[in-house]
Design an enzyme around this catalytic site. Structure first.
Site, PDB file in Angstrom:
ATOM      1  N   SER A 178      59.608  58.177  49.965  1.00 34.56           N
ATOM      2  CA  SER A 178      58.736  59.244  50.463  1.00 34.56           C
ATOM      3  C   SER A 178      58.795  60.414  49.467  1.00 34.56           C
ATOM      4  O   SER A 178      58.658  60.182  48.267  1.00 34.56           O
ATOM      5  CB  SER A 178      59.180  59.647  51.877  1.00 34.56           C
ATOM      6  OG  SER A 178      58.193  60.416  52.513  1.00 34.56           O
ATOM      7  N   ARG A 247      56.596  69.100  63.352  1.00 39.30           N
ATOM      8  CA  ARG A 247      57.339  67.851  63.337  1.00 39.30           C
ATOM      9  C   ARG A 247      56.649  66.780  64.180  1.00 39.30           C
ATOM     10  O   ARG A 247      56.647  65.603  63.812  1.00 39.30           O
ATOM     11  CB  ARG A 247      58.751  68.093  63.854  1.00 39.30           C
ATOM     12  CG  ARG A 247      59.634  66.863  63.860  1.00 39.30           C
ATOM     13  CD  ARG A 247      59.828  66.287  62.455  1.00 39.30           C
ATOM     14  NE  ARG A 247      61.035  65.481  62.380  1.00 39.30           N
ATOM     15  CZ  ARG A 247      61.579  65.042  61.252  1.00 39.30           C
ATOM     16  NH1 ARG A 247      61.007  65.316  60.096  1.00 39.30           N
ATOM     17  NH2 ARG A 247      62.681  64.342  61.258  1.00 39.30           N
ATOM     18  N   ASP A 346      52.850  51.121  56.823  1.00 38.72           N
ATOM     19  CA  ASP A 346      52.790  52.569  56.576  1.00 38.72           C
ATOM     20  C   ASP A 346      51.349  53.038  56.651  1.00 38.72           C
ATOM     21  O   ASP A 346      50.483  52.518  55.960  1.00 38.72           O
ATOM     22  CB  ASP A 346      53.397  52.881  55.204  1.00 38.72           C
ATOM     23  CG  ASP A 346      53.761  54.351  55.020  1.00 38.72           C
ATOM     24  OD1 ASP A 346      53.036  55.217  55.553  1.00 38.72           O
ATOM     25  OD2 ASP A 346      54.763  54.622  54.352  1.00 38.72           O
ATOM     26  N   HIS A 376      55.845  54.236  58.254  1.00 38.66           N
ATOM     27  CA  HIS A 376      56.471  54.887  57.095  1.00 38.66           C
ATOM     28  C   HIS A 376      57.998  54.938  57.189  1.00 38.66           C
ATOM     29  O   HIS A 376      58.698  54.696  56.203  1.00 38.66           O
ATOM     30  CB  HIS A 376      55.900  56.298  56.961  1.00 38.66           C
ATOM     31  CG  HIS A 376      56.449  57.077  55.808  1.00 38.66           C
ATOM     32  ND1 HIS A 376      56.222  56.717  54.494  1.00 38.66           N
ATOM     33  CD2 HIS A 376      57.223  58.197  55.756  1.00 38.66           C
ATOM     34  CE1 HIS A 376      56.821  57.587  53.690  1.00 38.66           C
ATOM     35  NE2 HIS A 376      57.435  58.486  54.425  1.00 38.66           N
ATOM     36  N   ASP A 377      58.528  55.272  58.351  1.00 38.20           N
ATOM     37  CA  ASP A 377      59.978  55.430  58.492  1.00 38.20           C
ATOM     38  C   ASP A 377      60.760  54.165  58.177  1.00 38.20           C
ATOM     39  O   ASP A 377      61.993  54.212  58.073  1.00 38.20           O
ATOM     40  CB  ASP A 377      60.337  55.930  59.895  1.00 38.20           C
ATOM     41  CG  ASP A 377      60.311  57.454  59.982  1.00 38.20           C
ATOM     42  OD1 ASP A 377      60.141  58.116  58.934  1.00 38.20           O
ATOM     43  OD2 ASP A 377      60.454  57.988  61.097  1.00 38.20           O
TER      44      ASP A 377
END
Lengths: 396, 396
Positions: A178, A247, A346, A376-377
């Site tokens: 990332s 967030r 992702d 993505h994580d």
């Protein structure tokens, strides 16, 4: 937000020393890499920085951690770069506090800390040891609204001073996912002779319009918080609601739609009733709302809102080809062996962007796909899937 | 925000009359569909509504527009449902003010207003003619924070009263895209005997966890605006920044990553310098930021923030199977012929969700793909791609 302690048990940058301005200078306990236990934040003064914007950041400090021992010919140093809200605690050290990439680095891991000297640096603008908006400016007051835009190229230049101070002429490898991947890529292009291997995971050659757009929404969520006060909120109430909203937005993009649907679907949170209230304000939450509330509140407890903006802006600035011609031209000087990887699900840093990067890199670079429905994580949770590739290509 | 005038030149709901509570009653100029020109907002009192939440909405009014003439056997009525921030002005009428779905409806269009009696109803909670947070409650003050949660099932029940008042026993067809598609689907399932054809475009059988998550971020952006005041901001400053942020978040999801990248890439806005400022607050914008600023500000000028929340909450409530068993069971009573369509590049209402809906519907329903790189908004801009399917299947 109160940064009581980072996960390493070391106070965050609010309590970091801010030495007077001066050239890069390794302190005795820093250069040796010995007197401070592995996996503990230490600090290095790197002096004044002239930034891409034309501004100058005086008397900058970098927070960093190391693991293992630099060998005699200083050839075994590996730099691991953290992502947006990450810290320097890649893996556990003297304390047993877990790190965020233990599948990748540690004793016996692909980046074997018994063999390699591993370094992780807090990004400039952050709140885990490096100079950032919450640390004192030369006048003693927090930088706050005065903190300058520090691009990824600026922060890479700053990190080169830390490498100098540690006596690391060239990195055995630089790795990141990332934002960390963007930092790694910028290292390989800014300092080709100092990066022998480079792993760029879950990010492309530049931040795209969509990525900039999501980033803008996040920074606005903070800036529009009434407690933000233009960035000068230290000593008063902090923009917690704004940071938590930022967030939430980010977290949605870090997960796939399928992952959220499988985990939460349309379920209500516990006994709350999403349809059961006389007015809109009073209704119960869906489970996914409660989950995102939790993610937002968790970040508020450990992160500074101005740092969130500063690092997000740095990520928006990510463009390895800026001022360097077309992408192929920009990447041509890089001499590192590259490893490019992406998470198949992702939806923020699309695998196609990793493929475009790989195609533009010198040599024949393939893209390794991490297979994970999470989105993505997966670059954090499923990095173990790259172990064999990393061992074969980089750390054999 | 000041709703000076809707696009039809008719004042928004802030100036709508709010007749006393009473049973559904068509006013003379309403039932005839004659004395008010085509494509002009008119109003109908529909009385008190008992809501799914258990709350009661007293003295509700629906705003609506019509085009064409209801035939003698009242068999040619077509209902077109608008999306989240849409209004009732589907196509132009007496005035030449363009509508939002003119490729679909108008003289000579698939829904030919020379042949069909077309009706469009402002969703309850909206600000284009129907009772919503900005209209007066029985005590004369705006509903504001007291406005109840009106689900899609509630609003469909309300609209059935309008159909009653117009003398429409069953719709020749009900059509909608996005939220409008959810409204159409809810009609076909809540009132199977009243919907003979139903087009559900760019939406699935329920709002998914991810859709709820993006919706929560948007409503929070408004609720956290210091001018929101819990929803009671009328007469004071309005939560414009929050509404504009909500719209930015939404708009990103309405467009594809590729569309944003092709249009804007990493370009700077005009002569602004995204990297050229001494502090973060002062930097210039990327083009995509300016574009989203524009989208946000445009909505602020024409939409009420509480309505945005109310309708977004209604969309979150979208679940055609709630309380009706498994999806197949829930849909089984529907007797309409269905047409399901999706935009191939939609990254919010994925085509897979339309396929799941089509598979669960009674009969053999295929999904028509609108081919458009733009993303979700293709349901508005590219609806003409469905013209032949609509003519063949529905309006031949």
């Amino acid at each position: 937000m109160t940064i009581a302690a980072t996960r390493t048990g070391v106070p965050g940058s609010k309590t970091a020393e801010t030495p007077a301005a001066g050239p890069a200078a390794a302190e005795p306990d820093t250069a040796s890499g010995r007197t401070v236990p592995d996996g503990t934040v230490r600090h290095l003064r790197i002096g004044d920085l002239d930034l891409e914007s034309g501004a100058r950041l005086p008397a900058a400090t970098l927070g960093y951690e190391t693991w293992g021992t630099l060998n005699a010919d200083r050839s075994n140093a590996v730099l691991i770069e953290h992502a947006l809200t990450g810290d320097t605690h890649v893996t556990r050290g003297a304390s047993e506090e877990p790190g965020w990439w233990e599948q990748l680095a540690g004793p016996g891991a692909p980046v074997d800390t018994d063999k390699y000297f591993v370094v992780s640096i807090n990004i400039l603008g952050g709140c885990y040891g490096s100079t950032g908006p919450s640390t004192p400016a030369p006048d003693g007051a927090p930088w706050g609204s005065r903190f300058p835009l520090v691009t990824l190229r600026d922060t890479t230049a700053a990190e080169a001073r830390l490498a100098d101070a540690l006596g690391i002429r060239s990195w055995y490898a630089v790795l990141g996912g990332s934002l960390g991947g963007a930092r790694a890529l910028e290292w390989a292009v800014s300092f080709p002779e100092r990066v022998r291997r480079c792993a760029v995971i879950s990010i492309g050659a530049s931040s795209t319009a969509e990525q900039i757009a999501f980033a803008q929404a996040q920074t606005l969520a903070i800036r529009q918080d009434p407690s933000f006060n233009g960035g000068d909120y230290y000593g008063g109430p902090e923009p917690e609601a704004g940071l938590a909203l930022a967030r939430r937005i980010a977290h949605i993009t870090y997960r796939s739609a399928a992952e959220l649907d499988v985990r939460f679907g349309r379920n209500a949170q516990d006994s709350e009733a999403p349809l059961g209230a006389a007015s809109l304000a009073g209704r119960g939450r869906y489970q996914v709302e409660s989950y995102l509330d939790h993610q937002g509140n968790k970040l508020v407890r450990r992160f500074d809102a101005n740092s969130y903006i500063a690092i997000t802006e740095a990520l928006m600035s990510h463009d390895v080809s800026r001022g360097r011609g077309a992408l192929g031209e920009a990447l041509a000087p890089a001499t590192a062996d590259f490893l490019v990887a992406a998470v198949d699900s992702d939806r923020l840093y699309f695998p196609a962007q990793s493929r475009a990067l790989a195609e533009a890199l010198p040599g024949d670079v393939e893209v390794h796909l991490i297979e994970a429905p999470i989105g993505h994580d997966g670059f954090l949770t499923e990095i173990g899937q790259l172990s064999s590739q990393l061992r074969e290509n980089f750390f054999g």
